[in-house]
Design a protein around this motif. Structure first.
Motif, short mmCIF file in Angstrom:
data_model
loop_
_atom_site.label_atom_id
_atom_site.label_comp_id
_atom_site.label_asym_id
_atom_site.label_seq_id
_atom_site.Cartn_x
_atom_site.Cartn_y
_atom_site.Cartn_z
N ALA A 1 0.82 -1.20 0.00
CA ALA A 1 0.00 0.00 0.00
C ALA A 1 0.86 1.26 0.00
O ALA A 1 0.47 2.28 -0.57
N HIS A 2 2.02 1.18 0.62
CA HIS A 2 2.92 2.33 0.73
C HIS A 2 4.32 1.87 0.30
O HIS A 2 5.16 1.56 1.14
N PRO A 3 4.58 1.81 -1.00
CA PRO A 3 5.76 1.10 -1.51
C PRO A 3 7.10 1.64 -1.06
O PRO A 3 8.08 0.88 -1.03
N LEU A 4 7.21 2.91 -0.70
CA LEU A 4 8.49 3.46 -0.27
C LEU A 4 8.72 3.34 1.23
O LEU A 4 9.79 3.64 1.72
N ALA A 5 7.70 2.91 1.95
CA ALA A 5 7.74 2.98 3.41
C ALA A 5 8.36 1.73 4.03
O ALA A 5 8.22 0.62 3.52
N GLU A 6 9.03 1.94 5.16
CA GLU A 6 9.62 0.88 5.98
C GLU A 6 8.92 0.87 7.34
O GLU A 6 8.65 1.93 7.91
N HIS A 7 8.69 -0.32 7.88
CA HIS A 7 8.16 -0.43 9.23
C HIS A 7 9.32 -0.30 10.22
O HIS A 7 10.33 -1.00 10.07
N PRO A 8 9.22 0.54 11.22
CA PRO A 8 10.38 0.79 12.09
C PRO A 8 10.80 -0.38 12.96
O PRO A 8 11.90 -0.37 13.51
N LEU A 9 9.96 -1.41 13.07
CA LEU A 9 10.32 -2.56 13.90
C LEU A 9 10.80 -3.75 13.08
O LEU A 9 11.27 -4.73 13.66
N ASP A 10 10.70 -3.69 11.75
CA ASP A 10 11.03 -4.87 10.94
C ASP A 10 12.50 -5.27 11.06
O ASP A 10 12.82 -6.46 11.04
N ALA A 11 13.38 -4.31 11.16
CA ALA A 11 14.81 -4.62 11.24
C ALA A 11 15.32 -4.70 12.68
O ALA A 11 16.52 -4.88 12.91
N LEU A 12 14.40 -4.59 13.62
CA LEU A 12 14.78 -4.56 15.03
C LEU A 12 15.12 -5.95 15.54
O LEU A 12 14.39 -6.92 15.29
N ARG A 13 16.19 -6.05 16.29
CA ARG A 13 16.55 -7.28 16.96
C ARG A 13 16.17 -7.15 18.43
O ARG A 13 16.54 -6.18 19.09
N GLY A 14 15.48 -8.13 18.93
CA GLY A 14 15.05 -8.07 20.32
C GLY A 14 13.75 -7.32 20.48
O GLY A 14 13.05 -7.00 19.51
N LYS A 15 13.42 -6.99 21.72
CA LYS A 15 12.16 -6.32 22.02
C LYS A 15 12.27 -4.82 21.76
O LYS A 15 13.29 -4.21 22.07
#
Length: 230
Positions: free
Chosen positions: A6-20
């Motif tokens: 739906a938002h092709p340029l956007a990144e989710h801020p937790l997707d690359a997160l390691r841990g909680k």
């Protein structure tokens, strides 16, 4: 066939997160989902904070010692009120600094309160040095607030359009949560139960759904990194 984002340029801020994920609020707080996504998106942007930094619409300067700690000098600008502690009093529509004054400009949860957002973005670009970065956040969803100065909410295409029209170059764009974070925050605003264990359970359930089911039609808001090309 895979579904088009739906938002092709956007990144989710937790997707690359390691841990909680970390948050300054407890998970039992009713605005935890919003603040969690905002703070983790800002953390993703901290590597762009360099040199002399202007925090435009600084409020009580909540990020001066955290996400903006990489600044060699921090200056907060805002209207003077009981909700702000500015070094310099001024408006986003007429930023009170000369051209090319800052390596970084930060504006968090301000653009929705500005009656002429494109003018504000052009002012932000004006005071940025060539190659400098703007870090900006703004909601897509939030109830009416700061009355009577609550003017806009920004969908994906509108925000990308404003950034490009201002002459800035989009570098990164974070969607602050997906559809389940959005729904979870709405539930927190409308459900009548105030017991902390219930609030905690709602937040944790919708965060799990947001991270695992990845339905991206909706989002709570955006965090943008844009560059002044010249």
């Amino acid at each position: 066939m895979p579904r088009t984002p739906a938002h092709p340029l956007a990144e989710h801020p937790l997707d690359a997160l390691r841990g909680k994920p970390r948050c300054s609020l407890p998970a039992s707080h009713p605005t935890w989902l919003t603040i969690l996504m905002l703070e983790n998106s800002l953390q993703q942007c901290s590597s762009f904070v360099k040199g002399k930094v202007l925090d435009l619409g600084c409020g009580h300067r909540p990020y001066e010692k955290t996400f903006l700690a990489g600044a060699t000098r921090y200056i907060g600008a805002d209207y003077l009120s009981d909700r702000s502690c500015p070094d310099v009093i001024g408006s986003a529509l007429q930023v009170p600094f000369a051209d090319n004054s800052f390596e970084t400009l930060v504006s968090t949860e301000v653009l929705e309160h500005v009656p002429a957002p494109l003018q504000a973005l052009r002012e932000m670009r004006r005071v940025l040095k060539p190659g400098g970065f703007l870090i900006l956040s703004t909601p897509l969803y939030w109830p009416r607030h700061e009355v009577p100065y609550d003017f806009f909410r920004y969908p994906y295409d509108g925000l990308v359009h404003l950034v490009k029209e201002s002459g800035l170059e989009l570098v990164r764009l974070f969607n602050r949560g997906r559809s389940y974070a959005f729904v979870g925050q709405v539930v927190q605003h409308i459900h009548p139960v105030t017991a902390r264990p219930v609030t905690w359970a709602i937040n944790r359930f919708f965060l799990w759904c947001d991270r695992h089911l990845k339905h991206d039609e909706l989002t709570l808001g955006w965090t943008v990194v844009a560059k002044n090309p010249n």
